[in-house]
Design a protein around this motif. Structure first.
Motif, PDB file in Angstrom:
ATOM      1  N   THR A 130      51.199 -78.142 -89.073  1.00 51.45           N
ATOM      2  CA  THR A 130      51.042 -79.581 -88.874  1.00 51.45           C
ATOM      3  C   THR A 130      50.350 -79.901 -87.555  1.00 51.45           C
ATOM      4  O   THR A 130      49.723 -80.953 -87.412  1.00 51.45           O
ATOM      5  N   SER A 131      50.444 -78.993 -86.585  1.00 51.56           N
ATOM      6  CA  SER A 131      49.803 -79.219 -85.287  1.00 51.56           C
ATOM      7  C   SER A 131      48.477 -78.479 -85.159  1.00 51.56           C
ATOM      8  O   SER A 131      47.741 -78.685 -84.196  1.00 51.56           O
ATOM      9  N   ASN A 132      48.161 -77.621 -86.103  1.00 55.55           N
ATOM     10  CA  ASN A 132      46.899 -76.882 -86.086  1.00 55.55           C
ATOM     11  C   ASN A 132      46.168 -77.148 -87.397  1.00 55.55           C
ATOM     12  O   ASN A 132      46.208 -76.356 -88.335  1.00 55.55           O
ATOM     13  N   THR A 133      45.507 -78.317 -87.443  1.00 50.30           N
ATOM     14  CA  THR A 133      44.834 -78.742 -88.671  1.00 50.30           C
ATOM     15  C   THR A 133      43.367 -78.334 -88.714  1.00 50.30           C
ATOM     16  O   THR A 133      42.720 -78.533 -89.745  1.00 50.30           O
ATOM     17  N   THR A 134      42.851 -77.784 -87.636  1.00 51.49           N
ATOM     18  CA  THR A 134      41.425 -77.432 -87.603  1.00 51.49           C
ATOM     19  C   THR A 134      41.104 -76.303 -88.571  1.00 51.49           C
ATOM     20  O   THR A 134      39.957 -76.170 -89.012  1.00 51.49           O
ATOM     21  N   VAL A 135      42.093 -75.459 -88.894  1.00 56.64           N
ATOM     22  CA  VAL A 135      41.854 -74.345 -89.815  1.00 56.64           C
ATOM     23  C   VAL A 135      42.380 -74.640 -91.210  1.00 56.64           C
ATOM     24  O   VAL A 135      42.459 -73.758 -92.057  1.00 56.64           O
TER      25      VAL A 135
END
Length: 249
Positions: A130-135
């Protein structure tokens, strides 16, 4: 002698009665065990049938959302609010077919999701959160950085119809928001969809087809196509089915 024989006979009769009691108790235990096992099997079969029906309802709901997204794409250039619909797409679009690629955003505004090819190449399920949406890809679950937006209060209403959030809502598009099709009955939540846009060359090249899309003229021209991801719910929101299709308008 006769008295001794009578005593032996009485003792033998007592033992026989004791054995019969044990045998009857064993039969009762066996019958009880079989009855409990049969009842549990019946409950298991009923639960499996109920789960199958629940999943089938979710699958059909997802199929309905796929078809609704296709109607959304095809009707977008009309610029007309369909009967029963909460919202309409940009009525000023000059596209003769399909949605304008310029309408897609990285935040999936109105259910239209934009992600560049380089970002797709770096998609990583194991690293997405939820905090790392770039991937992450837009259609993934929210726990993996997906952009469905489960807050229904931020989306247009269908019952009653409300257009207050048409220009600002993000995430999945509830069934009928743009097409006006009736809401599905019996499901825990209306199915919804996301649309992603891609532009490719040489999508269809063979001896029989020279057109890339219905509006194409040459097989090597740029083609706009859409990936639709639909999410359907069963009788419980815990039952979900996700389906995908690639749509050429």
């Amino acid at each position: 002698m006769s008295g001794a024989k009578q005593q032996q006979g009485a003792a033998s009769l007592t033992r026989e009665r004791g054995v019969a009691l044990v045998v009857v108790l064993l039969f009762l235990v066996a019958i009880t065990g079989i009855s409990v096992w049969t009842a549990r099997q019946s409950m298991l079969a009923e639960g499996m049938a109920r789960n199958q029906m629940d999943q089938e309802a979710a699958r059909q709901a997802a199929e309905s959302a796929l078809r609704d997204a296709e109607r959304d794409i095809d009707n977008a250039p009309l610029g007309v609010l369909m009967a029963g619909a909460s919202c309409q797409r940009n009525g000023a679009t000059t596209d003769t077919d399909g949605l304008s690629p310029s309408s897609f955003t990285i935040g999936c505004t109105g259910g239209l999701c934009l992600k560049d090819d380089a970002s797709y190449a770096s998609s990583d399920w194991s690293a997405a959160t939820t905090s790392n949406t770039t991937v992450a890809e837009p259609w993934w679950p929210a726990s993996k950085g997906g952009l469905w937006n489960d807050d229904e209060t931020t989306k247009p209403g269908r019952d009653p119809v409300s257009s207050s959030n048409c220009d600002s809502f993000t995430g999945g598009v509830p069934l009928g928001t743009y097409s006006g099709v009736p809401a599905m009955r019996g499901v825990a939540k209306q199915p919804e969809y996301l649309i992603e846009v891609f532009q490719r060359k040489h999508v269809r090249i063979n001896l029989d087809e020279t057109q890339v899309t219905s509006t194409g003229e040459k097989a090597n021209q740029w083609s706009t196509m859409y990936r639709i991801t639909a999410r359907g719910f069963g009788y419980s929101q815990r039952t979900q089915v996700v389906l995908q299709s690639v749509f050429f308008p």
